[in-house]
Each structure stands twice: as structure tokens, then as C-alpha cells.
Design a protein around this motif. Structure first.
Motif, mmCIF file in Angstrom:
data_model
loop_
_atom_site.group_PDB
_atom_site.id
_atom_site.type_symbol
_atom_site.label_atom_id
_atom_site.label_comp_id
_atom_site.label_asym_id
_atom_site.label_seq_id
_atom_site.Cartn_x
_atom_site.Cartn_y
_atom_site.Cartn_z
ATOM 1 N N ALA A 1 0.828 -1.205 0.000
ATOM 2 C CA ALA A 1 0.000 0.000 0.000
ATOM 3 C C ALA A 1 0.862 1.253 0.000
ATOM 4 N N VAL A 2 2.043 1.200 0.613
ATOM 5 C CA VAL A 2 2.895 2.375 0.681
ATOM 6 C C VAL A 2 3.393 2.778 -0.709
ATOM 7 N N ALA A 3 3.531 1.805 -1.628
ATOM 8 C CA ALA A 3 3.948 2.142 -2.992
ATOM 9 C C ALA A 3 2.867 2.964 -3.684
ATOM 10 N N LEU A 4 1.610 2.576 -3.457
ATOM 11 C CA LEU A 4 0.497 3.355 -4.014
ATOM 12 C C LEU A 4 0.491 4.753 -3.410
ATOM 13 N N ARG A 5 0.759 4.828 -2.122
ATOM 14 C CA ARG A 5 0.785 6.134 -1.458
ATOM 15 C C ARG A 5 1.873 7.036 -2.054
ATOM 16 N N LEU B 1 -5.896 1.745 -10.217
ATOM 17 C CA LEU B 1 -6.273 2.244 -8.895
ATOM 18 C C LEU B 1 -5.647 3.611 -8.643
ATOM 19 N N THR B 2 -4.398 3.794 -9.087
ATOM 20 C CA THR B 2 -3.772 5.111 -8.983
ATOM 21 C C THR B 2 -4.578 6.152 -9.754
ATOM 22 N N ILE C 1 -13.552 1.987 -12.497
ATOM 23 C CA ILE C 1 -12.379 1.248 -12.010
ATOM 24 C C ILE C 1 -12.721 0.499 -10.728
ATOM 25 N N ALA C 2 -13.446 1.151 -9.822
ATOM 26 C CA ALA C 2 -13.847 0.485 -8.584
ATOM 27 C C ALA C 2 -14.687 -0.751 -8.874
#
Length: 445
Positions: A297-301, A328-329, A400-401
Motif C-alpha cells: 500500500a505504501v507504494a500506491l501512497r 487504482l492510482t 475502475i472500482a
């Protein structure tokens, strides 16, 4: 899609039936009153003629000396009296004997009450002898007036009900083709080929209306086709330069590790996805492919922090996410960009991540004015915007969701500002599912 039904009090056929009933009631009232007035006048005239004829007959009989007034020569139901020059009653029919040898009590009265019944009077001169007074009961005339009045009132009470029922039935049959066309129009999907409405066999006003609507639908479809063609050409022209720009920026970021270049590469990457989404929209529907990955998750952040600077992050970002990172990004970046526009440069935008065994939830909040209440779910439709953007971002984010098996909802936070909640299924999958998910997923777009 179920067609919307019009409430009976608002329906066209009810209004037509009601107008038809009111017009019919007004006409029946006027015609009925006119006919009743004419009929009663004729009856009154006939009664007056009968009274005069009897008075003339009695006067002739008295002057001829061949009748005895005390025996009612005028016939049954006729009242007669003889009055001398001094106004004294000399003789009367048996039912009026109480007035004999007394002053005449009905001087100057055209109508009198005799034995509880109304009667109309007439007088005839009997030469030098005196005056003949005669009265004829009006019971039959009064009964006729009352019967005519009751008949008219009954007609005015019953006729509107019958007219309303008949008008409703006739209107329902007459507008059946229009109702069927409305039901079909409700089922037309505007994102696909626009279907025309069936025309009724009768070439009436409904036929003319539906034919005009069909011509309008054909023109709308032609305009939509031209718009899609133009949008497709624009996206096609943008595709090649964006691909070259993305590749160049990616290579430059790998060589220099410059943060600004890396951010520009991410923006070019996002613009490429947006161009592809616009291409799908130009083809009439929004379809995207998902490439599943298991990422921290931190990579997405980190990607979101570079794309939308000034975003505040909250929650637990130490877990893993099963998702398409690029898509998602793109979805979260769209939400954060909209939030930043709404909050302004001095406002706050927060992205909170919470995770359970079943769901992963991203909550985007801003300090802006909130979502317009009148938009509701329409805010997720393409080109509908409440923050001054193009209006495509939220539609893409929801798509996307849903492609991830999740959902995207919108509302206003209790403390103010807009709140978007993107929910994805949790990453706690079995071994078989973990192996099947990447195998079944399509390659990244």
C-alpha cells in the motif's frame, strides 16, 4: 428498466376526461335549463289559455241563462263566484259558500290559495249584473315544474360521473399508442443505437407526434455519431505523442532520478490511460482492462503523493493490496484532484486507508463547500462535474472500482466538505484464487 407510471391525477387522459366532463356538464346545464324554461313557459301558456277559455264559457253560460253557477258549470276543480257592483259575493260554488253574502276577499289577486292549493284567477264582466270570478287550481302545473327540476338535477348529478368514466375509457384507448411509445422510450439506451418509436396505424395527432419524435431521434443519433467520430479522431491524434512522451520521460527518470521528471512521467502515464478511456467513450461505452498485482500500500501512497502534492494521508498504509496499480492510482488520483480543486490551494485534502478481512476502504475528504445536492448520483455520469473539471474523472473512478469488484460512493461529511468512499474486496485470498486471479486477468492496457 421499469417505465415510470404517471399518477392518475396528472395523466393526460384524466385531464382530457375531466375537461370533456366539465364542458359536457356546462352544455347539458345550459341546454337543460333552456329546454325546461321553454317547456314550463309552454305549459304555463297552455294553462292560461285553458283558464281563459273556461272563464269565457262560464260568462257565456251565465249571460245565456242556461247554467246554474251553484252547480259548478265550469267542471270539477273549478272555483266560481259572482260579485255585484258593490263588491258583495252573490253566489259561489259549493266549496266557496262561506264567502256568499260577504265582501269579495280576493280583489286584485291573480293567484290565490284555495283549500291549501294554489289557483290562478280570471274575471269576466257580466254586463250590468256584476262580475264573474273564476279560479283554476295549479296543482298539475306545480307538479310538472317540480318533476322537471328533479329530472334536471338528477341529470346534472349522474351525467358528470358517466361522462368522466366514458371520457377516461375513450382517452385510454385513444392514447394507448402514446403510452406504448413512452414505455418503449423508457427502455431506449442512449449509449447505444437510438431506436425509433413504433407508429400507430391511425394517422392522427398521436401519429404526427411520434413521427416528429422519430425524426428528432434520427437527428440526435446523427449528431452523436459525429461527436463520437470527432472525439475518436482527437484521441487518436493525442495517442501517439503521449506514448512517445511517456517513454521519453520514463527513460529520463530512470537515468536522472529527478523527482520532477518522475512526476512528469507519472502524469504522462495517467494521460495515456485517460486518452484510452476517451477512446472507449467515443466507441459508445467505457470498457477497461485490469491487470492484477499484489503491491504494498505504501507504494500506491508514494505515487499519489507525487501526483497530487499536499495530500494528507491517514490510516494504515503498511499492508498489501490486490489491485491494478495503474488503474487504482488513476481512480484515486481523480478523486484527490477533484478534492483539491474543491478545497482550493489553502484547503485540506485527506486520503484515509482502512483495511478489514473483507474490504479495503479509501476515504477522500476535502474542506471545500461539499457536493451540490441537486446532482446526486448524476455526479458519476460522464461530463457531469460539481468542481469545474471535465466531469470524466469520477465516471472513470467508479468504473475502475467496479472492475475491481468494489464500489464508489459520494456524499458530504458531517463536519463539512465532500467525502468519496472507494471500497475494494480484501486481499485475503486462498491459494487457488491467488493463482487464478493473475491467470484470468487481461494484460495491462
Amino acid at each position: 428498466m421499469r417505465s415510470a407510471r404517471v399518477a392518475w391525477r396528472h395523466s393526460l387522459r384524466f385531464r382530457l376526461a375531466l375537461v370533456y366532463t366539465l364542458v359536457a356538464l356546462a352544455l347539458i346545464s345550459m341546454i337543460g335549463l333552456g329546454v325546461m324554461t321553454l317547456l314550463l313557459r309552454q305549459m304555463d301558456s297552455q294553462f292560461q289559455t285553458r283558464l281563459n277559455e273556461r272563464a269565457d264559457t262560464l260568462a257565456e253560460a251565465f249571460l245565456g241563462g242556461g247554467q246554474n253557477l251553484g252547480k259548478s258549470p265550469g267542471g270539477a276543480g273549478t272555483y266560481t263566484m259572482i260579485i255585484d257592483e258593490k263588491g258583495q259575493v252573490l253566489a259561489a260554488t259549493p266549496s266557496l259558500r262561506q264567502y256568499e253574502k260577504a265582501p269579495f276577499p280576493f280583489a286584485g289577486q291573480a293567484e290565490v290559495q284555495l283549500n291549501g292549493s294554489p289557483a290562478r284567477t280570471a274575471t269576466r264582466k257580466l254586463g250590468d249584473f256584476g262580475t264573474l270570478w273564476m279560479a283554476l287550481p295549479e296543482d298539475a302545473l306545480v307538479d310538472a315544474r317540480q318533476s322537471a327540476t328533479r329530472a334536471l338535477l338528477l341529470a346534472l348529478l349522474v351525467t358528470p360521473v358517466l361522462m368522466l368514466i366514458a371520457g377516461w375509457w375513450v382517452g385510454r384507448r385513444a392514447l394507448a399508442d402514446l403510452g406504448a411509445a413512452a414505455d418503449l422510450a423508457d427502455r431506449i439506451d442512449p449509449t447505444r443505437s437510438v431506436a425509433t418509436l413504433p407508429l400507430p396505424a391511425r394517422e392522427d395527432e398521436v401519429h404526427r407526434l411520434l413521427a416528429a419524435l422519430n425524426r428528432l431521434l434520427v437527428r440526435i443519433e446523427a449528431v452523436q455519431a459525429r461527436e463520437k467520430q470527432l472525439l475518436g479522431q482527437i484521441v487518436h491524434e493525442l495517442g501517439a505523442p503521449l506514448t512517445v512522451l511517456k517513454a521519453s520521460l520514463t527513460r529520463a527518470s530512470e537515468r536522472t532520478h529527478d523527482p520532477e521528471v518522475m512526476r512528469a512521467a507519472l502524469v504522462a502515464d495517467e494521460l495515456t490511460f485517460t486518452a484510452q478511456d476517451l477512446m472507449q467513450l467515443a466507441r459508445g461505452h467505457l470498457e477497461m482492462k485490469v491487470a492484477w498485482h499484489f503491491i504494498p500500500a505504501v507504494a500506491l501512497r508514494g505515487r499519489l503523493d507525487r501526483l497530487v502534492p499536499g495530500t494528507g494521508f491517514a490510516g494504515d498504509w503498511g499492508g498489501m493490496l490486490l489491485c491494478d496499480p495503474d488503474r487504482l492510482t488513476q481512480a484515486l488520483r481523480n478523486l484527490l484532484a477533484n478534492a483539491r480543486r474543491a478545497a482550493g490551494p489553502d484547503g485540506t485534502v485527506t486520503l484515509n486507508l482502512t483495511e478489514t478481512a473483507d474490504h479495503v476502504t479509501f476515504t477522500v475528504r476535502d474542506s471545500g463547500p461539499g457536493l451540490p445536492a441537486e446532482l446526486g448520483e448524476r455526479i458519476f455520469e460522464p461530463f457531469i462535474s460539481g468542481s469545474g473539471s471535465s466531469g470524466l474523472g469520477l465516471s472513470v473512478a467508479r468504473q475502475i472500482a467496479r472492475l475491481h469488484g468494489g464500489a464508489l460512493t459520494a456524499g458530504n461529511a458531517a463536519e463539512g466538505g465532500a467525502e468519496f468512499v472507494l471500497t475494494l474486496p480484501g486481499a485475503a485470498l486462498g491459494d487457488d484464487e491467488e493463482e487464478a486471479a493473475p491467470a484470468e486477468a487481461a494484460p495491462s492496457a
